[in-house]
Scaffold this motif. Structure first.
Motif, short mmCIF file in Angstrom:
data_model
loop_
_atom_site.label_atom_id
_atom_site.label_comp_id
_atom_site.label_asym_id
_atom_site.label_seq_id
_atom_site.Cartn_x
_atom_site.Cartn_y
_atom_site.Cartn_z
N VAL A 287 0.86 -1.18 0.00
CA VAL A 287 0.00 0.00 0.00
C VAL A 287 0.90 1.23 0.00
CG1 VAL A 287 -1.76 1.26 1.27
CG2 VAL A 287 -1.78 -1.24 1.26
N ASP A 288 0.71 2.09 -0.97
CA ASP A 288 1.48 3.32 -1.06
C ASP A 288 0.81 4.36 -0.15
OD1 ASP A 288 3.10 5.40 -1.70
OD2 ASP A 288 2.61 5.43 -3.84
N LEU A 289 1.48 4.73 0.93
CA LEU A 289 0.88 5.64 1.91
C LEU A 289 0.67 7.04 1.35
CD1 LEU A 289 2.76 4.54 5.14
CD2 LEU A 289 0.44 3.97 4.44
N LYS A 290 1.53 7.48 0.45
CA LYS A 290 1.36 8.81 -0.14
C LYS A 290 0.08 8.86 -0.96
CE LYS A 290 6.19 10.16 -0.41
NZ LYS A 290 7.28 10.59 -1.28
N LYS A 291 -0.18 7.84 -1.75
CA LYS A 291 -1.42 7.81 -2.54
C LYS A 291 -2.63 7.71 -1.64
CE LYS A 291 0.48 5.79 -6.74
NZ LYS A 291 0.47 4.63 -7.64
N LEU A 292 -2.52 6.95 -0.58
CA LEU A 292 -3.63 6.81 0.35
C LEU A 292 -3.92 8.14 1.05
CD1 LEU A 292 -5.60 4.78 1.62
CD2 LEU A 292 -3.89 4.35 3.38
N ARG A 293 -2.88 8.87 1.43
CA ARG A 293 -3.05 10.16 2.08
C ARG A 293 -3.66 11.16 1.12
NH1 ARG A 293 2.32 12.37 3.92
NH2 ARG A 293 2.43 12.76 1.70
N ASP A 294 -3.24 11.15 -0.14
CA ASP A 294 -3.77 12.07 -1.15
C ASP A 294 -5.24 11.81 -1.44
OD1 ASP A 294 -1.29 13.27 -1.27
OD2 ASP A 294 -0.67 12.17 -3.06
N LYS A 295 -5.69 10.57 -1.28
CA LYS A 295 -7.08 10.21 -1.59
C LYS A 295 -8.04 10.66 -0.49
CE LYS A 295 -6.53 6.20 -4.55
NZ LYS A 295 -6.82 4.77 -4.69
N LYS A 296 -7.53 10.87 0.72
CA LYS A 296 -8.42 11.23 1.85
C LYS A 296 -9.10 12.57 1.59
CE LYS A 296 -6.64 8.85 5.84
NZ LYS A 296 -6.16 9.02 7.18
#
Length: 149
Positions: free
Chosen positions: A138-147
């Motif tokens: 899981v790419d945390l940067k992409k997950l953070r950007d999606k929030k």
């Protein structure tokens, strides 16, 4: 780790009350041998059993066992019912090729594919194929950007 059957061998055996059968026995190569499966285990599975008969005009003939019409899996054989067995390396090549041709013909029509020998990398390696469900990373940067927010 789940142990799986990753080795197979053709075997000719005589079952009391049934006669001569030829089929494929499968076993886990990391924990047992074909001799262990045939001699020591109380039960073993025989895949696509065929009856062996002798015709005076044509010689040795193989016919799918009647159980193949009822199942596409295997039959479970009780070891104490086996009078004798012959391993693949000692079976006549004409009988082996007749069996492989029969299995390929019947299973190929059913869309199940034919008989294949396991690849050398299948013999002693764990299941390295990726399973369904996508990537485990899981790419945390992409997950953070999606929030949202």
């Amino acid at each position: 780790m789940k142990l799986r059957q990753n080795a197979r061998e053709l075997v000719l055996l005589e079952l009391s009350g049934t006669g001569l059968l030829i089929g494929e026995i499968r076993y886990n190569k990391q924990t047992e041998t074909v001799l262990f499966a045939l001699e020591k285990s109380a039960f073993f599975d025989l895949y696509f059993p065929c009856t062996v008969s002798f015709d005076q005009n044509r010689g040795v003939m193989l016919h799918p066992h009647v159980i193949n019409a009822m199942t596409t899996s295997s039959i479970r054989v009780q070891r104490s019912r086996v009078a004798y067995f012959v391993l693949e390396r000692d079976i006549a090549s004409a009988l082996r090729s007749q069996y492989i041709g029969l299995v390929n013909q019947l299973l190929g029509q059913a869309g199940l594919g034919g008989v294949r020998k396991p690849a050398p990398e299948d013999d002693n390696s764990p299941d390295d194929r990726p399973r369904g469900g996508g990537s485990r990373l899981v790419d945390l940067k992409k997950l953070r950007d999606k929030k949202p927010g």
